[in-house]
Enzyme design. Structure first.
Site, PDB file in Angstrom:
ATOM      1  N   THR A  84       0.839  -1.192   0.000  1.00  0.00           N
ATOM      2  CA  THR A  84       0.000   0.000   0.000  1.00  0.00           C
ATOM      3  C   THR A  84       0.877   1.245   0.000  1.00  0.00           C
ATOM      4  O   THR A  84       2.073   1.185   0.299  1.00  0.00           O
ATOM      5  CB  THR A  84      -0.894   0.064   1.247  1.00  0.00           C
ATOM      6  OG1 THR A  84      -0.101   0.406   2.389  1.00  0.00           O
ATOM      7  CG2 THR A  84      -1.606  -1.249   1.471  1.00  0.00           C
ATOM      8  N   ASP A  85       0.283   2.376  -0.301  1.00  0.00           N
ATOM      9  CA  ASP A  85       0.950   3.639  -0.007  1.00  0.00           C
ATOM     10  C   ASP A  85       0.728   3.954   1.474  1.00  0.00           C
ATOM     11  O   ASP A  85       0.025   3.239   2.187  1.00  0.00           O
ATOM     12  CB  ASP A  85       0.417   4.758  -0.915  1.00  0.00           C
ATOM     13  CG  ASP A  85       1.470   5.825  -1.173  1.00  0.00           C
ATOM     14  OD1 ASP A  85       2.374   6.001  -0.332  1.00  0.00           O
ATOM     15  OD2 ASP A  85       1.395   6.487  -2.218  1.00  0.00           O
ATOM     16  N   TYR A  86       1.313   5.020   1.930  1.00  0.00           N
ATOM     17  CA  TYR A  86       1.404   5.383   3.340  1.00  0.00           C
ATOM     18  C   TYR A  86       0.014   5.475   3.985  1.00  0.00           C
ATOM     19  O   TYR A  86      -0.792   6.320   3.612  1.00  0.00           O
ATOM     20  CB  TYR A  86       2.119   6.730   3.441  1.00  0.00           C
ATOM     21  CG  TYR A  86       2.686   7.092   4.777  1.00  0.00           C
ATOM     22  CD1 TYR A  86       4.042   6.941   5.038  1.00  0.00           C
ATOM     23  CD2 TYR A  86       1.886   7.621   5.776  1.00  0.00           C
ATOM     24  CE1 TYR A  86       4.580   7.303   6.255  1.00  0.00           C
ATOM     25  CE2 TYR A  86       2.408   7.989   7.002  1.00  0.00           C
ATOM     26  CZ  TYR A  86       3.761   7.825   7.231  1.00  0.00           C
ATOM     27  OH  TYR A  86       4.298   8.199   8.449  1.00  0.00           O
TER      28      TYR A  86
END
Length: 774
Positions: free
Chosen positions: A301-303
């Site tokens: 995932t992104d942050y």
């Protein structure tokens, strides 16, 4: 009974750990397709997985930022507690061979099965040697240079402990209000796909997956999947709503190209897509990425993207968000802790299966095996190699070359440029970027030392030392800065005009005024969307005062997005788009100004006349009422207050020499299934400088079952031509060139007529032919 000895060195598990009746077995993970296809590695993954507890498996899916240890001792924070349990699979933003070694030692100390940690980072355009921002590099149209700078970045990153790079960003970007256009290759899907492949090749540096075990290779990450660059209103993280046809035709192809090039990982996008957030979107990760494209690598995932499903309104809490993301096909959670907090409970209550976790963990373990981390967890922690590699002379030379090739000459009225060294000139150097150093590396400078970047003044003084050209200086105004310290919308300081008078005086006493302006680097990048894209602050007001002096003005721009330069284009004599050129910025700009390098870059994003035209891009669709010179203006698709055309179109870029295109030929006026047409054109350098020209091939499918763009880039070649030299440039048009997606999203080729142009930009229609497919 005996304990199985495991194939990988350094991880033979002592029999004492299994003194009861629990013995390791090879489990053959259902649903897992190996990325490498190597049976030996599959067996290693199976063997390790069979020894892991559920908690240890979930821990491998957990990624943290590197804040759980500083000097060898664990800090008092949540991530340190998970490390003590062996429940961190990956860490990002840890740099330095010694520091990464210390963190890995902490991990190996606490990991029961001695599973190495995977260290990642966003090495977007260099680590310590900072290259031009990706948008600028794409303007070079030089795929070899882009591959070389990516390879150099990987060399430095791996020498500093990084084995996984969160790059390249390959989102198609057609809205300059979006700050992250800085990281991509612009608006065109054909060029964007080629750039994606070049950068994946450079970052991974492999011809075969076995090469990943070398200590100078890392895993690349294609991001952000998908349509992140199409956020409404140009706002970062904003919603994306589009047709399935446009999704497949414009936004998917660069990611497919990355897979074709062997990219190891994908990253999710923050946005939703037609109502479903990407990080919980099963259609994207199960249906498209796994089932349709057969991607077998890892997805991160992104942050905090998993827990962001809650404010999206898609999940009621972190527990549901974790389930939705795992069900969608996500393997690793970047920092949100949703997986590590809730997956075990979800398994125990039967909401998810442990076999789903096994598949995700198998993908993570396989990457670690391919990188050779099980054989040597410290292979990327070579302090001696780090000293040899970082900012070595070859990389600095490459940074200089890349910066030269990325600078676009937008305007050069009356050939005011170059300013030749042998001619006596008094040049006033004015503007906030004359001595600006901090912004030259751009937003994603990583470990790039901003104090080492070469300023415009330094570059010009070195270039014109002991010549007849003399400089005077006046800053004129400051760059406006953004205050992000409050919880409210960021405020911007407005610089005063106290320096205007001194700048005007310097201009009056000069022969040429060179003005360096642009955006502070915080104005372009993530979370840096703009509703107005003119020069920030009072820079345009200063230009207006300088214009009153009647002296010729050269404007050099440093920015991370296309700007509204409508006033500047009409009122200054020359415009040099330097972007953020990196550590060798001043030297490269000086080369352009002096004519020691003949500009060759071409725009990969359209510059609008004003923000009201946005989004504006060259390969738009036509309408039933197109506006053109042959049609009456009333009741046509046009503005009443501005032209439809852009200020500077895709593919535009001037040179100090002149290129004549002539003798356009088609080998045939038609072709049929299995055939092709050869397109050729003569390009002559009939000016006074050697140079390079980007020759561009465009086509238009005039009539089709699905409406087609007015033009589509289908080929290009960067040709070096000495003054007076002519070269014949050739392209081949076949079925792949004219293929498109029909209304059922199926690739098709239809009989019909086509326009073809070979030109110097997307707006140049002077060399045109037609052909037919039968």
């Amino acid at each position: 009974m005996t304990i199985k000895k495991y194939i990988y060195s350094g991880a033979v598990i002592a029999a004492a750990l299994f003194s009861s009746c629990s013995y390791p077995k090879t489990v053959h993970i259902p649903g897992w397709d190996s990325f490498s296809g190597d049976k030996a590695i599959e067996q290693k993954v199976d063997s390790v997985l069979s020894l892991m507890t559920l908690d240890e498996k979930i821990g491998q899916m957990n990624q943290y930022s590197a804040n759980f240890a500083a000097t060898g001792e664990l800090a008092e924070n949540q991530s340190a507690e998970y490390l003590k349990k062996g429940m961190i699979g990956s860490t990002f933003n840890a740099f330095g061979a010694d520091y990464v070694r210390m963190l890995q030692e902490q991990n190996m100390k606490h990991s029961r099965l001695k599973i190495p940690m995977l260290f990642a980072a966003d090495v977007i355009h260099g680590l310590e040697t900072t290259f031009p921002i990706p948008l600028a590099e794409a303007c070079s149209w030089d795929l070899d240079i882009m591959e070389q700078t990516a390879r150099a970045a990987a060399e430095e990153a791996t020498a500093s402990g990084v084995a996984w790079n969160f790059a390249p960003m390959i989102d198609i970007s057609q809205d300059p209000r979006w700050g992250r256009v800085i990281e991509g290759a612009g608006e065109d899907v054909y060029l964007g796909s080629l750039v994606a492949r070049a950068r994946v090749r450079g970052f991974q540096g492999i011809s075969d997956y076995n090469d990943l075990s070398d200590n100078n290779t890392l895993i690349a990450c294609a991001k952000h999947f998908i349509a992140y660059g199409a956020g409404q209103a140009g706002r970062d993280y904003h919603t994306t709503d589009m047709s399935e046809h446009r999704l497949h035709e414009t936004y998917f192809p660069p990611f497919q190209a990355a897979i074709d090039e062997g990219v190891g990982t994908f990253m999710t996008a923050f946005n939703d897509l037609n109502g479903v957030p990407c990080t919980g979107n099963k259609y994207l990760y199960s249906d498209i990425l796994r089932d349709s494209w057969k991607f077998k690598g890892m997805v991160v995932t992104d942050y905090t993207a998993i827990t962001e499903l809650i404010p999206h309104g898609y999940a009621k809490d972190a527990k549901q968000a974790a389930q939705l993301s795992l069900d969608a096909g996500i393997d690793m959670d970047m920092i949100s802790e949703a997986f590590v907090t809730h997956l075990k409970e979800l398994v125990e209550e039967g909401s998810i299966l442990e076999s789903q976790i096994d598949v995700a963990v198998a993908r993570i373990l396989e990457m670690k095996f391919l990188l050779g981390l099980f054989d040597d967890p410290y292979k990327y922690c070579d302090a001696e190699r780090e000293k040899e590699v970082l900012m070595k002379p070859e990389f600095m030379e490459l940074a200089h070359k890349a910066a030269q090739g990325s600078i676009v000459l937008l305007k050069n009225e009356n050939n005011i440029l170059p300013i030749k060294k042998e001619k006596a000139k008094r040049v006033a150097l004015i503007g906030p970027f004359i001595d600006e150093r901090e912004s030259l590396n751009g937003e994603w400078a990583m470990k790039g030392d901003r104090s080492k970047s070469v300023t415009v003044r330094e570059g010009l003084e070195a270039k014109y030392n002991n010549t007849r050209v003399k400089f005077s200086y006046a800053k004129g105004t400051d760059l406006p800065l953004i205050d992000r310290s409050t919880e409210k919308v960021s405020t911007v300081n407005v610089p005063n005009k106290k320096g205007f008078a001194k700048a005007v005086k310097a201009a009056k006493n000069s022969d040429v005024v060179l003005v360096a302006m642009g955006e502070n680097y915080h104005w372009s990048g993530e979370a840096a969307s703009r509703s107005e894209i003119t020069l920030p602050g009072n820079q345009r007001e200063l230009l207006k005062e300088l214009k009153k002096t009647g002296k010729p003005i050269v404007l050099v721009l440093f920015n991370g997005r296309p700007l509204d330069l409508s006033w500047e284009a009409e009122n200054v004599d020359a415009i040099v788009e330097a972007w953020y050129p990196g550590i060798k910025a001043g030297d490269a700009v000086a080369d352009i100004i002096a004519g020691d390098y003949n500009p060759s870059a071409k725009l990969v994003m359209t510059f609008p006349r004003n923000v009201g035209q946005v989004p504006i891009y060259y390969n738009m669709k036509n309408t039933g009422r197109p506006f053109n010179d042959d049609a009456p203006a009333d009741y046509r698709s046009n503005y009443i207050d501005v032209e439809n055309t852009p200020l500077y179109p895709f593919g535009h870029g001037l040179s100090y020499t002149n290129y004549k295109y002539s003798n356009l030929k088609l080998s045939s006026a038609e072709f049929s299934k299995g055939g092709s047409i050869n397109v050729s054109i003569d390009v002559t350098n009939n000016g006074n400088y050697d140079g390079e020209e980007v020759v561009q091939l465009y086509i238009q499918d005039i009539v089709a079952s699905v409406t087609r763009p007015v033009k589509e880039l289908k080929g290009f070649e960067k040709v070096a031509l000495k003054k007076g030299e002519t070269k014949t440039v050739e392209f081949t048009i076949d079925e792949s060139t004219i293929e498109f997606l029909d209304s059922n999203i199926k690739p098709t080729v239809e009989a019909g007529d086509f326009n073809v142009w070979v030109s110097t930009s997307s707006s140049d229609e002077s060399n045109h032919k037609t052909f037919s497919f039968k």
